[in-house]
Design a protein around this motif. Sequence first.
Motif, PDB file in Angstrom:
ATOM      1  N   ARG A   3       0.838  -1.206   0.000  1.00 60.52           N
ATOM      2  CA  ARG A   3       0.000   0.000   0.000  1.00 60.52           C
ATOM      3  C   ARG A   3       0.872   1.255   0.000  1.00 60.52           C
ATOM      4  O   ARG A   3       0.566   2.248  -0.675  1.00 60.52           O
ATOM      5  CB  ARG A   3      -0.929  -0.013   1.205  1.00 60.52           C
ATOM      6  N   TRP A  50      -5.629  -9.060  -1.519  1.00 65.64           N
ATOM      7  CA  TRP A  50      -6.847  -9.149  -2.341  1.00 65.64           C
ATOM      8  C   TRP A  50      -7.807  -8.009  -2.037  1.00 65.64           C
ATOM      9  O   TRP A  50      -8.757  -7.781  -2.781  1.00 65.64           O
ATOM     10  CB  TRP A  50      -7.533 -10.492  -2.108  1.00 65.64           C
ATOM     11  N   ASN A  51      -7.539  -7.291  -0.945  1.00 68.16           N
ATOM     12  CA  ASN A  51      -8.417  -6.192  -0.549  1.00 68.16           C
ATOM     13  C   ASN A  51      -7.797  -4.820  -0.800  1.00 68.16           C
ATOM     14  O   ASN A  51      -8.325  -3.805  -0.327  1.00 68.16           O
ATOM     15  CB  ASN A  51      -8.765  -6.323   0.944  1.00 68.16           C
ATOM     16  N   LEU A  52      -6.691  -4.781  -1.522  1.00 61.32           N
ATOM     17  CA  LEU A  52      -6.024  -3.505  -1.786  1.00 61.32           C
ATOM     18  C   LEU A  52      -6.711  -2.692  -2.879  1.00 61.32           C
ATOM     19  O   LEU A  52      -6.444  -1.500  -3.034  1.00 61.32           O
ATOM     20  CB  LEU A  52      -4.562  -3.743  -2.193  1.00 61.32           C
ATOM     21  N   GLY A  53      -7.567  -3.339  -3.645  1.00 68.90           N
ATOM     22  CA  GLY A  53      -8.194  -2.642  -4.766  1.00 68.90           C
ATOM     23  C   GLY A  53      -7.253  -2.450  -5.937  1.00 68.90           C
ATOM     24  O   GLY A  53      -7.490  -1.601  -6.809  1.00 68.90           O
ATOM     25  N   VAL A  54      -6.171  -3.236  -5.980  1.00 71.72           N
ATOM     26  CA  VAL A  54      -5.165  -3.151  -7.035  1.00 71.72           C
ATOM     27  C   VAL A  54      -5.297  -4.381  -7.933  1.00 71.72           C
ATOM     28  O   VAL A  54      -5.463  -5.497  -7.435  1.00 71.72           O
ATOM     29  CB  VAL A  54      -3.741  -3.097  -6.430  1.00 71.72           C
ATOM     30  N   GLU A  98     -14.855  -7.848 -11.903  1.00 70.95           N
ATOM     31  CA  GLU A  98     -15.209  -6.724 -11.048  1.00 70.95           C
ATOM     32  C   GLU A  98     -14.046  -6.312 -10.144  1.00 70.95           C
ATOM     33  O   GLU A  98     -13.756  -5.123  -9.970  1.00 70.95           O
ATOM     34  CB  GLU A  98     -16.431  -7.084 -10.195  1.00 70.95           C
ATOM     35  N   LYS A  99     -13.343  -7.302  -9.578  1.00 73.58           N
ATOM     36  CA  LYS A  99     -12.224  -7.016  -8.676  1.00 73.58           C
ATOM     37  C   LYS A  99     -10.882  -6.898  -9.405  1.00 73.58           C
ATOM     38  O   LYS A  99      -9.853  -6.627  -8.781  1.00 73.58           O
ATOM     39  CB  LYS A  99     -12.132  -8.098  -7.601  1.00 73.58           C
ATOM     40  N   LYS A 100     -10.890  -7.120 -10.703  1.00 79.53           N
ATOM     41  CA  LYS A 100      -9.677  -7.076 -11.516  1.00 79.53           C
ATOM     42  C   LYS A 100      -8.609  -8.050 -11.010  1.00 79.53           C
ATOM     43  O   LYS A 100      -7.444  -7.710 -10.846  1.00 79.53           O
ATOM     44  CB  LYS A 100      -9.112  -5.653 -11.588  1.00 79.53           C
ATOM     45  N   CYS A 147      -4.378  -2.259 -15.617  1.00 82.30           N
ATOM     46  CA  CYS A 147      -3.724  -1.441 -14.573  1.00 82.30           C
ATOM     47  C   CYS A 147      -3.725   0.044 -14.906  1.00 82.30           C
ATOM     48  O   CYS A 147      -3.363   0.868 -14.059  1.00 82.30           O
ATOM     49  CB  CYS A 147      -2.288  -1.925 -14.356  1.00 82.30           C
TER      50      CYS A 147
END
Length: 547
Positions: free
Chosen positions: A71, A100-104, A188-190, A218
């Motif tokens: 992050r 998996w929750n970084l939004g990346v 959706e989550k890429k 990206c």
Amino acid sequence: MTDAAVTLQTGQASHDTETLSTSSLADRLNRQIIVILDFGSQYSELIARRIRETQVYSEVLSYRTTAEQLRQLNPKGIILSGGPSSVYDTGAPHSDPEIWNLGVPVLGVCYGMQLMVQQLGGQVTRAERAEYGKASLIIDDPTDLLTNVDDGSTMWMSHGDSCEMLPEGFETLAHTENTPCAAIAHHEKKLYGVQFHPEVVHSLGGMALIRNFVYHICDCEPTWTTAAFVEEAIREIRGKVGDKRVLLALSGGVDSSTLAFLLYKAIGEQLTCMFIDQGFMRKGEPERLLKLFKEQFHIPVEYVNARDRFLEQINGITDPEEKRRRIGHEFINVFEEESRRLGPFDYLAQGTLYPDVIESADTNVDPKTGERVAVKIKSHHNVGGLPKDLRFKLIEPLRKLFKDEVRKVGRSIGLPEEIVNRHPFPGPGLAIRILGEVTSERLNILRDADLVVRQEINRRGIYHDFWQAFAVLLPIRSVGVMGDQRTYAYPIVLRLINSEDGMTADWSRVPYDLLETISNRIVNEVKGVNRVVYDITSKPPGTIEWE
């Protein structure tokens, strides 16, 4: 080994070093960075190289890198590499599940895809049939990650496990005859995964897939350019060095020469280059090097003739690692003596490249413990150690670059093409192209044979068709016949190989008439040789050099 004459690391307790690497550029170039988390794959660095080919900066980090650390780096994307483990093994390496929750956007490759599936609630099992080598990719969804990847494209497989059940929200993008989930996505989550290796040259649609991930998924911009690197490196060198003096060990190869030009462009006369002639260079090279740097470009070079010292140090030594160790140790001795004579210097610059660091301590993951272990292929004295009392600060502007990137930098700052496109040459020089004991006689024989190789490929205009082309002398003699007389002389091995980065290589399928011409010239013109053979071994399982 890099062609930089030496790359050295201070061993002081205070760790008084300053490494100028490209890693700091990511923060300044609009934070355009793709991070590769390494799970021990032999291709992890190749992934980074492929990303950089899209003009986006990338760097390999340990799989232990936490989500919070990521992050702070603020990457545009994350790639999970392959690896030798199975995700269901006890102690198999796992990433921080918070990534998996970084939004990346995340792309898992082989083991990386299986880890994604397992950590997100899917199931990975041993495949009924392992899949190694080329496979035809049958595309089920030609959009997003697989845009412009042709249906039926050849991809390179290397796995014995398979995804039995996908996590919730994932769908299959492609399959092969043996692998039902060869590419997957949670749009959706890429989050994406591929069971094959898009980074290797055998995967014909691999670069199209990588570009899709980098640019479209990206949303990166091509900011990793040669001009951007040079501008930032010069600014960083000037900021670190100030008005202090810098010493560079110059070999005349593309790495150290590029660094010399870069430093001279940044700090001018504050730079002193030292060329230590250890007696193991090719025919005529020391003279050409000095003329080029001192007369044509007016870059200060101190010439040190230490040929007798180095030959004495390896007298009677046959073990290749011991030869490298002694040559590296004597280089340090000479370097230390001469630097004190010319000094004082505050900084030591060196041309370490990314592959040097990788190969000197090739990192893998222990499948039982998940710990990274070092497997030394061969020592590189450019990642060796200086005496603890030699108090330099260290600058390594090229440490994160691959060889092709160094060539681009060199060309952009005016390095002559004869150096930019020079074949890589090992730091210990011909001493490790003579197997066994190195003597003056054997050095002269190998110099003459090597000159024939270079002359013939230059005469045909194919020098740049090879990554390296050279001769090796074996420490044995065989019976021959010349002019109706028996001979008992050395064999010469020809080594002509193709590669993209030196990490893998393949022997060149050269025309027979070229081999014939080189062979005839060597046995007729080089006294002490009566036999020429051709090395048809790739890397792996062999290495490019014989020692």
